[in-house]
Write an enzyme that holds these catalytic residues in place. Sequence first.
Site, mmCIF file in Angstrom:
data_model
loop_
_atom_site.group_PDB
_atom_site.id
_atom_site.type_symbol
_atom_site.label_atom_id
_atom_site.label_comp_id
_atom_site.label_asym_id
_atom_site.label_seq_id
_atom_site.Cartn_x
_atom_site.Cartn_y
_atom_site.Cartn_z
ATOM 1 C CG HIS A 51 96.325 -82.400 46.444
ATOM 2 N ND1 HIS A 51 95.841 -82.027 45.215
ATOM 3 C CD2 HIS A 51 97.662 -82.558 46.288
ATOM 4 C CE1 HIS A 51 96.830 -81.956 44.349
ATOM 5 N NE2 HIS A 51 97.948 -82.280 44.977
ATOM 6 C CD GLU A 53 91.368 -80.394 47.454
ATOM 7 O OE1 GLU A 53 92.482 -80.464 48.022
ATOM 8 O OE2 GLU A 53 91.208 -79.818 46.366
ATOM 9 C CB CYS A 81 93.757 -80.748 41.025
ATOM 10 S SG CYS A 81 94.007 -82.195 42.092
ATOM 11 C CB CYS A 84 90.994 -83.156 44.590
ATOM 12 S SG CYS A 84 92.603 -83.196 45.431
#
Length: 147
Positions: A51, A53, A81, A84
Amino acid sequence: MSDFMELALQEAEAAALRGEVPIGAVLVSSDGKTLARAGNRTEELADPTAHAEMLVIREAAKAAGSPRLNDCDLYVTLEPCAMCAAAISFARLRRVYFAAYDPKGGAIDHGPRFFSQITCHHAPETIGGMEEHRAGELLRKFFAERR
């Protein structure tokens, strides 16, 4: 709008062009220096943890030679999420600015509300809704084209 959120949106747009879910992130030091920027790369890297992040936290931590990124701020185009959010907490980020809220997968203002849990050892300040419409449109357009 923040120049850093603009950079995150540019990363999200680039991710969409690569066929990735259009989410972008930028990690910034307390003196305003961009430490890392990335868009999602889960498909490209065949890595469910890639992801935006996670990518910027990894890059900045490696450059700093430390897993702690105290006094750093994260700008991301979608509410993070749970995975993260945990990484944000472990990295000890100071603030998280996000664009679109994510009622389905978000973990800050939705779902597990990670930073409000007693098991969370560090909760950054969070500011949601920056450029919410623009980020949301990017996501809606991306998924509409795949249906």
